[in-house]
Design an enzyme around this catalytic site. Structure first.
Site, PDB file in Angstrom:
ATOM      1  N   HIS A 116       0.835  -1.158  -0.081  1.00  0.00           N
ATOM      2  CA  HIS A 116      -0.060   0.037   0.070  1.00  0.00           C
ATOM      3  C   HIS A 116       0.649   1.227  -0.041  1.00  0.00           C
ATOM      4  O   HIS A 116       2.006   1.077   0.344  1.00  0.00           O
ATOM      5  CB  HIS A 116      -0.976   0.060   1.096  1.00  0.00           C
ATOM      6  CG  HIS A 116      -1.871  -0.948   0.948  1.00  0.00           C
ATOM      7  ND1 HIS A 116      -3.129  -0.862   0.487  1.00  0.00           N
ATOM      8  CD2 HIS A 116      -1.893  -2.164   1.754  1.00  0.00           C
ATOM      9  CE1 HIS A 116      -3.651  -2.072   0.715  1.00  0.00           C
ATOM     10  NE2 HIS A 116      -3.086  -2.646   1.453  1.00  0.00           N
ATOM     11  N   ALA A 118       9.773 -22.477   9.264  1.00  0.00           N
ATOM     12  CA  ALA A 118       8.472 -22.021   9.684  1.00  0.00           C
ATOM     13  C   ALA A 118       8.237 -20.864  10.199  1.00  0.00           C
ATOM     14  O   ALA A 118       8.943 -20.365  11.340  1.00  0.00           O
ATOM     15  CB  ALA A 118       8.033 -23.142  10.572  1.00  0.00           C
ATOM     16  N   LYS A 128      22.028 -20.793   9.102  1.00  0.00           N
ATOM     17  CA  LYS A 128      23.125 -21.510   8.613  1.00  0.00           C
ATOM     18  C   LYS A 128      23.060 -21.823   6.950  1.00  0.00           C
ATOM     19  O   LYS A 128      21.854 -21.472   6.336  1.00  0.00           O
ATOM     20  CB  LYS A 128      22.997 -22.865   9.258  1.00  0.00           C
ATOM     21  CG  LYS A 128      21.920 -23.685   9.118  1.00  0.00           C
ATOM     22  CD  LYS A 128      22.360 -25.006   9.903  1.00  0.00           C
ATOM     23  CE  LYS A 128      20.974 -26.022   9.791  1.00  0.00           C
ATOM     24  NZ  LYS A 128      21.046 -27.253  10.372  1.00  0.00           N
TER      25      LYS A 128
END
Length: 166
Positions: A88, A141, A164
Site C-alpha cells: 500500500h 516455519a 546456516k
C-alpha cells in the site's frame, strides 16, 4: 471405513478432478506434477508461473495484481504460506490509505517474487515483494522473508536472516 472417512475421500477426489485442474489451467504457466490441495487461494493467478514438481501446502495464499510470481522446479510449500507482491502507498499524507486507488500507486509498490529450484518453504512463512529465494534454500516455519535469500541458505525469524547453510 466409516461414512465420514468415505465422504472425505470422495470430496478430495472430486476436488482433484475438478477444481484443482481449473486452478492449474489458470496459472500463466503450469508445469508437470503440480499439487494444489484444498483451501489455497490465488489472487492475480494469471501472473503466477509454476514449474515442475511444485507442491503447495493447504491454505497457501498468493496475492499479486501487477507483479509476477515465478516458481521454479521441485518446490515444497508447507501449510499457510503467503506470498505478497504488492504494498500500500503510505506516503500521501492527508488521504486515508484505503482511499488510494490502484492508478494512484507507483510501479515500486509492486515487485516480482522469484523462487528458484529445490526450495522448501516452512509453514506460516510470509514472502514479501521483490524477494528472490536462491536455489536449494530452506525457509523456516514462521519466517518473514523481506530480503533476498542466498542459494542453499537456511533462513528463519522475523525478519528472516541466514541461520546456516545446507
Amino acid at each position: 471405513m466409516n461414512i465420514y472417512n468415505l465422504t472425505q475421500k470422495l470430496k478430495r477426489g472430486l476436488y482433484r478432478i475438478t477444481y484443482a485442474k481449473i486452478i492449474k489451467s489458470s496459472f500463466a504457466k503450469c508445469g508437470n506434477n503440480v499439487t494444489v490441495p484444498e483451501f489455497c487461494s490465488f489472487s492475480g493467478i494469471e501472473h503466477i508461473f509454476v514449474g515442475d514438481d511444485v507442491s503447495f501446502g493447504e491454505y497457501t495464499k498468493i496475492l499479486t495484481t501487477r507483479a509476477n510470481v515465478y516458481l521454479g522446479n521441485h518446490i515444497m510449500f508447507g501449510p499457510n504460506v503467503t506470498i505478497v507482491t504488492g504494498n500500500h502507498r503510505i506516503n500521501i499524507v492527508g488521504k486515508y490509505m484505503s482511499e488510494i486507488t490502484d492508478p494512484m500507486k507507483e510501479d515500486s509498490d509492486y515487485q516480482d517474487v522469484c523462487i528458484k529450484n529445490d526450495v522448501w518453504i516452512g509453514c506460516n512463512s510470509v514472502i514479501l515483494k521483490g524477494v528472490t529465494i536462491g536455489e536449494g534454500a530452506v525457509i523456516a516455519a514462521g519466517a518473514l522473508v523481506s530480503r533476498d535469500v542466498p542459494p542453499y541458505a537456511v533462513v528463519g525469524g522475523v525478519p528472516a536472516k541466514v541461520l546456516k547453510n545446507r
